[in-house]
Write a protein that holds these residues in place. Structure first.
Motif, PDB file in Angstrom:
ATOM      1  N   GLU A  93      -5.328 -88.318  21.014  1.00 41.55           N
ATOM      2  CA  GLU A  93      -4.975 -89.715  20.797  1.00 41.55           C
ATOM      3  C   GLU A  93      -5.352 -90.331  19.417  1.00 41.55           C
ATOM      4  O   GLU A  93      -6.102 -89.852  18.596  1.00 41.55           O
ATOM      5  CB  GLU A  93      -6.004 -90.250  21.971  1.00 41.55           C
ATOM      6  N   THR A  94      -4.485 -91.461  19.302  1.00 44.05           N
ATOM      7  CA  THR A  94      -4.723 -92.154  18.173  1.00 44.05           C
ATOM      8  C   THR A  94      -4.957 -93.709  18.744  1.00 44.05           C
ATOM      9  O   THR A  94      -4.424 -94.104  19.664  1.00 44.05           O
ATOM     10  CB  THR A  94      -3.408 -92.206  17.248  1.00 44.05           C
ATOM     11  N   VAL A  95      -5.390 -94.526  17.822  1.00 42.71           N
ATOM     12  CA  VAL A  95      -5.602 -96.011  18.049  1.00 42.71           C
ATOM     13  C   VAL A  95      -5.218 -96.774  16.854  1.00 42.71           C
ATOM     14  O   VAL A  95      -5.604 -96.407  15.601  1.00 42.71           O
ATOM     15  CB  VAL A  95      -7.075 -96.256  18.281  1.00 42.71           C
ATOM     16  N   GLN A  96      -4.298 -97.628  17.121  1.00 43.90           N
ATOM     17  CA  GLN A  96      -3.755 -98.385  15.886  1.00 43.90           C
ATOM     18  C   GLN A  96      -3.265 -99.550  16.272  1.00 43.90           C
ATOM     19  O   GLN A  96      -3.260 -99.898  17.583  1.00 43.90           O
ATOM     20  CB  GLN A  96      -2.780 -97.733  15.246  1.00 43.90           C
ATOM     21  N   ALA A  97      -2.442-100.496  15.455  1.00 42.98           N
ATOM     22  CA  ALA A  97      -1.963-101.891  16.012  1.00 42.98           C
ATOM     23  C   ALA A  97      -1.098-101.572  16.968  1.00 42.98           C
ATOM     24  O   ALA A  97      -0.151-100.669  16.838  1.00 42.98           O
ATOM     25  CB  ALA A  97      -1.457-102.511  14.895  1.00 42.98           C
ATOM     26  N   ALA A  98      -0.920-102.459  18.147  1.00 42.62           N
ATOM     27  CA  ALA A  98       0.036-102.482  19.191  1.00 42.62           C
ATOM     28  C   ALA A  98       1.293-103.323  18.661  1.00 42.62           C
ATOM     29  O   ALA A  98       1.179-104.446  18.712  1.00 42.62           O
ATOM     30  CB  ALA A  98      -0.452-102.777  20.664  1.00 42.62           C
ATOM     31  N   GLN A 120     -12.548-101.847   8.255  1.00 44.09           N
ATOM     32  CA  GLN A 120     -13.246-100.739   8.196  1.00 44.09           C
ATOM     33  C   GLN A 120     -14.502-100.910   8.973  1.00 44.09           C
ATOM     34  O   GLN A 120     -15.089-100.034   9.815  1.00 44.09           O
ATOM     35  CB  GLN A 120     -13.731-100.212   6.742  1.00 44.09           C
ATOM     36  N   GLY A 121     -15.150-102.119   8.948  1.00 41.89           N
ATOM     37  CA  GLY A 121     -16.466-102.287   9.683  1.00 41.89           C
ATOM     38  C   GLY A 121     -16.180-102.277  11.155  1.00 41.89           C
ATOM     39  O   GLY A 121     -16.984-101.659  11.719  1.00 41.89           O
ATOM     40  N   GLN A 122     -15.142-103.036  11.447  1.00 41.30           N
ATOM     41  CA  GLN A 122     -14.453-102.990  12.835  1.00 41.30           C
ATOM     42  C   GLN A 122     -14.238-101.635  13.416  1.00 41.30           C
ATOM     43  O   GLN A 122     -14.687-101.087  14.531  1.00 41.30           O
ATOM     44  CB  GLN A 122     -13.611-103.851  13.196  1.00 41.30           C
ATOM     45  N   ALA A 123     -13.475-100.917  12.480  1.00 35.72           N
ATOM     46  CA  ALA A 123     -13.108 -99.415  12.795  1.00 35.72           C
ATOM     47  C   ALA A 123     -14.218 -98.498  13.054  1.00 35.72           C
ATOM     48  O   ALA A 123     -14.234 -97.600  13.848  1.00 35.72           O
ATOM     49  CB  ALA A 123     -12.133 -99.243  11.792  1.00 35.72           C
ATOM     50  N   ASP A 124     -15.330 -98.619  12.167  1.00 34.81           N
ATOM     51  CA  ASP A 124     -16.481 -97.809  12.455  1.00 34.81           C
ATOM     52  C   ASP A 124     -17.186 -98.026  13.597  1.00 34.81           C
ATOM     53  O   ASP A 124     -17.689 -97.087  14.402  1.00 34.81           O
ATOM     54  CB  ASP A 124     -17.550 -98.252  11.150  1.00 34.81           C
ATOM     55  N   GLN A 125     -17.308 -99.299  14.180  1.00 30.72           N
ATOM     56  CA  GLN A 125     -17.722 -99.724  15.382  1.00 30.72           C
ATOM     57  C   GLN A 125     -17.208 -99.095  16.477  1.00 30.72           C
ATOM     58  O   GLN A 125     -17.570 -98.525  17.531  1.00 30.72           O
ATOM     59  CB  GLN A 125     -17.878-101.454  15.566  1.00 30.72           C
ATOM     60  N   PHE A 126     -15.651 -99.147  16.286  1.00 31.25           N
ATOM     61  CA  PHE A 126     -15.063 -98.505  17.591  1.00 31.25           C
ATOM     62  C   PHE A 126     -15.310 -96.818  17.463  1.00 31.25           C
ATOM     63  O   PHE A 126     -15.298 -96.185  18.622  1.00 31.25           O
ATOM     64  CB  PHE A 126     -13.327 -98.703  17.244  1.00 31.25           C
ATOM     65  N   VAL A 127     -15.228 -96.440  16.198  1.00 27.38           N
ATOM     66  CA  VAL A 127     -15.443 -94.905  16.210  1.00 27.38           C
ATOM     67  C   VAL A 127     -16.804 -94.547  17.158  1.00 27.38           C
ATOM     68  O   VAL A 127     -16.776 -93.564  17.684  1.00 27.38           O
ATOM     69  CB  VAL A 127     -15.552 -94.292  14.826  1.00 27.38           C
ATOM     70  N   ASP A 128     -17.987 -95.333  16.616  1.00 29.08           N
ATOM     71  CA  ASP A 128     -19.062 -94.992  17.447  1.00 29.08           C
ATOM     72  C   ASP A 128     -18.856 -95.223  19.004  1.00 29.08           C
ATOM     73  O   ASP A 128     -19.291 -94.622  19.741  1.00 29.08           O
ATOM     74  CB  ASP A 128     -20.148 -95.923  17.033  1.00 29.08           C
ATOM     75  N   PHE A 265      -5.724 -96.032  10.846  1.00 27.90           N
ATOM     76  CA  PHE A 265      -5.623 -95.719  12.499  1.00 27.90           C
ATOM     77  C   PHE A 265      -6.851 -94.863  12.589  1.00 27.90           C
ATOM     78  O   PHE A 265      -7.541 -94.447  11.698  1.00 27.90           O
ATOM     79  CB  PHE A 265      -4.516 -95.003  12.937  1.00 27.90           C
ATOM     80  N   ILE A 266      -7.217 -94.657  13.956  1.00 28.15           N
ATOM     81  CA  ILE A 266      -8.331 -94.037  14.298  1.00 28.15           C
ATOM     82  C   ILE A 266      -7.932 -92.759  14.865  1.00 28.15           C
ATOM     83  O   ILE A 266      -7.203 -92.785  16.095  1.00 28.15           O
ATOM     84  CB  ILE A 266      -9.303 -94.575  15.005  1.00 28.15           C
ATOM     85  N   ALA A 267      -8.162 -91.486  14.758  1.00 30.17           N
ATOM     86  CA  ALA A 267      -7.889 -90.369  15.393  1.00 30.17           C
ATOM     87  C   ALA A 267      -8.917 -89.827  16.289  1.00 30.17           C
ATOM     88  O   ALA A 267     -10.171 -89.846  15.847  1.00 30.17           O
ATOM     89  CB  ALA A 267      -7.458 -89.186  14.375  1.00 30.17           C
ATOM     90  N   LEU A 288     -10.091 -95.500  26.455  1.00 31.42           N
ATOM     91  CA  LEU A 288     -10.236 -96.189  25.114  1.00 31.42           C
ATOM     92  C   LEU A 288      -9.568 -97.399  25.134  1.00 31.42           C
ATOM     93  O   LEU A 288     -10.013 -98.332  24.674  1.00 31.42           O
ATOM     94  CB  LEU A 288      -9.349 -95.096  24.206  1.00 31.42           C
ATOM     95  N   ASN A 289      -8.466 -97.364  26.108  1.00 32.25           N
ATOM     96  CA  ASN A 289      -7.790 -98.860  25.980  1.00 32.25           C
ATOM     97  C   ASN A 289      -8.728 -99.860  26.758  1.00 32.25           C
ATOM     98  O   ASN A 289      -8.509-100.892  26.509  1.00 32.25           O
ATOM     99  CB  ASN A 289      -6.482 -98.733  26.939  1.00 32.25           C
ATOM    100  N   ALA A 290      -9.582 -99.386  27.783  1.00 27.16           N
ATOM    101  CA  ALA A 290     -10.452-100.380  28.420  1.00 27.16           C
ATOM    102  C   ALA A 290     -11.499-100.933  27.298  1.00 27.16           C
ATOM    103  O   ALA A 290     -11.859-102.101  27.412  1.00 27.16           O
ATOM    104  CB  ALA A 290     -11.221 -99.457  29.420  1.00 27.16           C
ATOM    105  N   LYS A 291     -11.902-100.092  26.111  1.00 26.59           N
ATOM    106  CA  LYS A 291     -12.753-100.486  25.273  1.00 26.59           C
ATOM    107  C   LYS A 291     -12.133-101.467  24.318  1.00 26.59           C
ATOM    108  O   LYS A 291     -12.647-102.216  23.500  1.00 26.59           O
ATOM    109  CB  LYS A 291     -13.458 -99.388  24.705  1.00 26.59           C
ATOM    110  N   LEU A 292     -10.811-101.454  24.149  1.00 27.38           N
ATOM    111  CA  LEU A 292     -10.210-102.122  23.422  1.00 27.38           C
ATOM    112  C   LEU A 292      -9.168-103.389  23.867  1.00 27.38           C
ATOM    113  O   LEU A 292      -8.668-104.000  23.272  1.00 27.38           O
ATOM    114  CB  LEU A 292      -8.696-101.222  22.712  1.00 27.38           C
ATOM    115  N   GLN A 293      -9.858-103.712  24.959  1.00 26.43           N
ATOM    116  CA  GLN A 293      -9.295-104.758  25.851  1.00 26.43           C
ATOM    117  C   GLN A 293      -9.537-105.865  25.277  1.00 26.43           C
ATOM    118  O   GLN A 293     -10.726-106.361  24.692  1.00 26.43           O
ATOM    119  CB  GLN A 293      -9.920-104.636  27.318  1.00 26.43           C
TER     120      GLN A 293
END
Length: 427
Positions: A93-98, A120-128, A265-267, A288-293
């Protein structure tokens, strides 16, 4: 290929095998009931060889078209899915701008430029957060951009290659940066002036290990030493249209591109291997989309989508050829009637003698059924083999044409498709 006319190929195969079994059982009934009638029917096949050849050639034409259609469908499906598995490797899966367009497709050339980068700070939080999702094996942040490159030693230049930077600390679940010899490499092992070049870039620019190449960013030249030639993967810059790429560490790529604190993006990698990782893609994408809501980011099952697209493309091609083949089948059915009218007219004396010794009209029908089924069984087998040979020639032409677009066409035909082709040809 998994579907045809919206139906599963497994169900189509089972249905055709059942009908084929019924057809063959009628001849088995003739053989069990009266073996003499069966052998009277089939004895004409070796006795009239020229006639037999003509009949088989006429009956096999529709099977040739059907077999070719399924072989081409299997080849297209295998080639596209194989490339998706090979290049995406452990990315599921990938996560990036919709954005509502195709920017979420890692194989799209347009996706080389991010519609909206992550801080990057927000992306690192999403990775965790993503690593804690059930079924996820790992997540890594990635930055990439198109860059011109040149190899002064060989005098070769490429105006459009993809430079990729990945976070080496989170690459444990992504053993995708792999040398052509099969050794898994790390971007953290690169010195400041070292870089990995993928196979397509090496072929285009005639790069050898140890060459010094120039990467242009914002019109400024940056000289790197190629530490290793690596396989074409999404994390080494390979897309569908542009497969030439280079790989660096995330920090070095951000510095080079003058984009500090940004990722594109996040892979995400699922539990399992390269191929079975997609088994859990639907559930993982939803989680993943639930966490990105509430954010502008969206998760996409990149590998599953590409596999589905491959199946749709192969199904379309097969349907197109099969529809054409249906006209051939209709013509073949009329040909069958004409052939047996001809045979019956030719054998009036023979049939009269058989009636004179006490056979019934139903017995004559059984004789012709036995002979006809023998023709069908042989014609379908010849048609399947010839269809595979024709599709092999077509695939070679397709391979030459599609190689210009970075798509490797590899001939492939499944046993299921051959069974369906043969059964449909006989039925």
């Amino acid at each position: 290929m998994n579907d045809l006319f919206g139906l599963s190929m497994n169900y189509i195969m089972i249905g055709l095998l059942i009908v084929l079994g019924v057809a063959l059982s009628t001849i088995g009934w003739v053989l069990a009931r009266n073996r003499v009638l069966f052998f009277i029917g089939v004895r004409n096949i070796p006795r009239r060889r020229a006639q037999t050849v003509l009949i088989i050639v006429g009956l096999m034409l529709s099977t040739v078209i059907i077999s070719t259609a399924f072989s081409i469908g299997d080849t297209v499906n295998y080639s596209i899915t194989n490339q998706a598995y090979s290049r995406l490797a452990h990315i599921d899966e990938t996560v990036q701008a919709a954005t509502g367009d195709n920017s979420g497709d890692l194989f799209s050339v347009g996706s080389a430029v991010s519609a909206k980068p992550f801080p990057q700070g927000q992306a690192d939080q999403f990775v965790d957060a993503f690593k804690a999702v059930d079924g996820v094996d790992g997540a890594v942040t990635v930055i990439r951009a198109p860059v011109p490159a040149s190899n002064p030693r060989a005098g070769q230049t490429e105006p459009f290659a993809i430079l990729v930077g990945v976070d080496g600390e989170n690459m444990a679940a992504f053993p995708d940066i792999e040398s052509t010899g099969g050794t898994v490499l790390s971007v953290d092992a690169l010195a400041r002036d070292e870089i990995y070049a993928n196979s397509s870039a090496a072929d285009k620019l005639d790069i050898l290990k140890g060459d010094k190449i120039t990467i242009f960013v914002g019109g400024q030249p940056n000289v790197f030493t190629v530490k290793e030639i690596v396989k074409d993967r999404a994390l080494t810059g390979a897309t569908a249209g542009i497969s030439k790429g280079f790989a660096l560490s995330l920090a070095r790529a951000q510095e080079l591109l003058k984009r500090p604190g940004e990722v594109d993006f996040i892979a995400i990698s699922n539990n399992g291997g390269v191929r079975d990782g997609i088994d859990g893609s639907v559930a993982v994408e939803k989680a993943l989309n639930a966490k990105l809501q509430g954010t502008t980011w969206k998760a996409q099952a990149a590998k599953q989508d590409l596999v589905d697209q491959a199946n749709e493309a192969s199904s379309f091609l097969t349907t197109f050829f099969v529809v054409l083949g249906l006209f051939s089948i209709a013509a073949g059915m009329m040909l069958i009637f004409l052939i047996f009218v001809m045979l019956a007219a030719e054998r009036r004396v023979e049939m009269g003698m058989m009636r004179a010794v006490g056979t019934k009209r139903s017995h004559l029908t059984e004789v012709f059924l036995s002979e006809g089924m023998a023709y069908n069984v042989m014609a379908a087998a010849v048609g399947c083999g010839l269809g595979v040979a024709v599709s092999l020639g077509m695939v070679r032409v397709m391979a030459i044409l599609f190689s210009e677009f970075g798509l490797s066409i590899v001939f492939n035909v499944s046993a299921r498709s051959l069974i369906v082709s043969y059964s449909l040809g006989v039925v």
